[in-house]
Write a protein that holds these residues in place. Structure first.
Motif, PDB file in Angstrom:
ATOM      1  N   ILE A  37       0.835  -1.204   0.000  1.00 27.15           N
ATOM      2  CA  ILE A  37       0.000   0.000   0.000  1.00 27.15           C
ATOM      3  C   ILE A  37       0.871   1.256   0.000  1.00 27.15           C
ATOM      4  N   SER A  38       1.945   1.239   0.791  1.00 25.67           N
ATOM      5  CA  SER A  38       2.838   2.402   0.826  1.00 25.67           C
ATOM      6  C   SER A  38       3.442   2.671  -0.540  1.00 25.67           C
ATOM      7  N   MET A  41       0.869   4.222  -2.777  1.00 22.88           N
ATOM      8  CA  MET A  41       0.628   5.626  -2.422  1.00 22.88           C
ATOM      9  C   MET A  41       1.749   6.523  -2.956  1.00 22.88           C
ATOM     10  N   GLU A  42       2.977   5.996  -2.993  1.00 20.13           N
ATOM     11  CA  GLU A  42       4.077   6.755  -3.596  1.00 20.13           C
ATOM     12  C   GLU A  42       3.817   6.968  -5.085  1.00 20.13           C
ATOM     13  N   GLN A  44       0.891   7.013  -6.477  1.00 17.22           N
ATOM     14  CA  GLN A  44      -0.245   7.928  -6.584  1.00 17.22           C
ATOM     15  C   GLN A  44       0.205   9.386  -6.432  1.00 17.22           C
ATOM     16  N   ARG A  45       1.162   9.611  -5.524  1.00 17.57           N
ATOM     17  CA  ARG A  45       1.663  10.973  -5.329  1.00 17.57           C
ATOM     18  C   ARG A  45       2.470  11.469  -6.530  1.00 17.57           C
TER      19      ARG A  45
END
Length: 255
Positions: A37-38, A41-42, A44-45
């Motif tokens: 997930i982390s 999210m990276e 996604q950013r």
């Protein structure tokens, strides 16, 4: 060293249910104790793929991030599991992320699990209390039965058991282990057992417990360790008794 380490991730993407899937590779910086997930999210950013091309952010489902809600299920390096508890250090690279194939694609890693929730409605997976007035404390359950019910109540409708089941496919209407196990849970409940016969009738219908091939993939894959095959065997036995009771008339003792 860790600051310079790069994680390579291949993601199977799909813009919408009608479009063709394709693979896209990403690279993200490594951090200690990082999970899938982390990494997502990276991306996604900063949605830039490994070639350096700007792309669209990856879509997936998540909620609790502690393996309770079941929303973040996906196939990681060929194994269906929860991505929130999938630590990067556990996997060989490149890490391959795919959506579960049992359910219709919404976008990228996001799938539509309505099939599971529809089957929970079909088997009446609830205790029928209308809430219009205070009923007072409910009946006590024997400790052994309570412990069994607690294990069954851990189901988070994640869909992993359906993903690994060979009997759940586009040529079958089999409801899968999760809904069957929930019938066992609510039939164990002193109040829920009032609707026991209706739930057993649902299990005896098309897509019910008789269509289980006992591959036992579900119990091995369940992230909560729920005894799914035990539940299936119990419900096969219960539906057999229920069938004979129904066939020979209604003069049997009411449960």
């Amino acid at each position: 060293m860790a600051d310079n380490k790069v994680i390579k991730i291949n993601i199977k993407r799909q813009e919408n249910p009608e479009s063709s899937p394709y693979w896209e590779e990403f690279e993200v910086g490594y951090r200690e104790n990082m999970n899938v997930i982390s990494a997502l999210m990276e991306i996604q950013r900063n949605p830039v793929n490994a070639k350096g091309d700007k792309t669209t952010p990856v879509t997936w489902d998540m909620n609790c991030l502690e393996e309770v809600c079941g929303a973040c299920s996906m196939v990681i390096n060929g194994t269906a599991r929860q991505s929130c508890t999938a630590l990067i250090d556990q996997f060989e690279q490149p890490i391959k992320l795919e959506p579960m194939s049992t359910f219709p694609i919404v976008k990228d890693l996001q799938v539509d699990r309505s099939f599971m929730f529809d089957n929970l409605k079909r088997v009446q997976a609830w205790v029928p209390i209308d809430g219009t007035h205070d009923l007072g404390p409910g009946p006590r359950m024997p400790e052994k039965k309570r412990q069994t019910a607690y294990e069954l109540s851990k189901c988070m409708t994640c869909g992993v058991c359906l993903e690994v089941c060979p009997n759940v496919n586009d040529k079958s209407s089999f409801m899968g282990a999760a809904a069957i196990s929930q019938v066992r849970l609510f039939n164990l409940h002193p109040t829920g057992s009032m609707n026991k016969n209706e739930r057993l009738d649902a299990l005896m219908g098309v897509g019910g417990v008789a269509e289980c091939g006992m591959a036992q993939n579900c119990v091995e894959a369940c992230p909560q360790g729920i005894p799914l095959t035990t539940s299936i065997a119990a419900m096969q036995r219960e539906t057999t008794f229920h069938m004979f009771k129904s066939f020979f008339g209604s003069d049997h003792q009411v449960d």
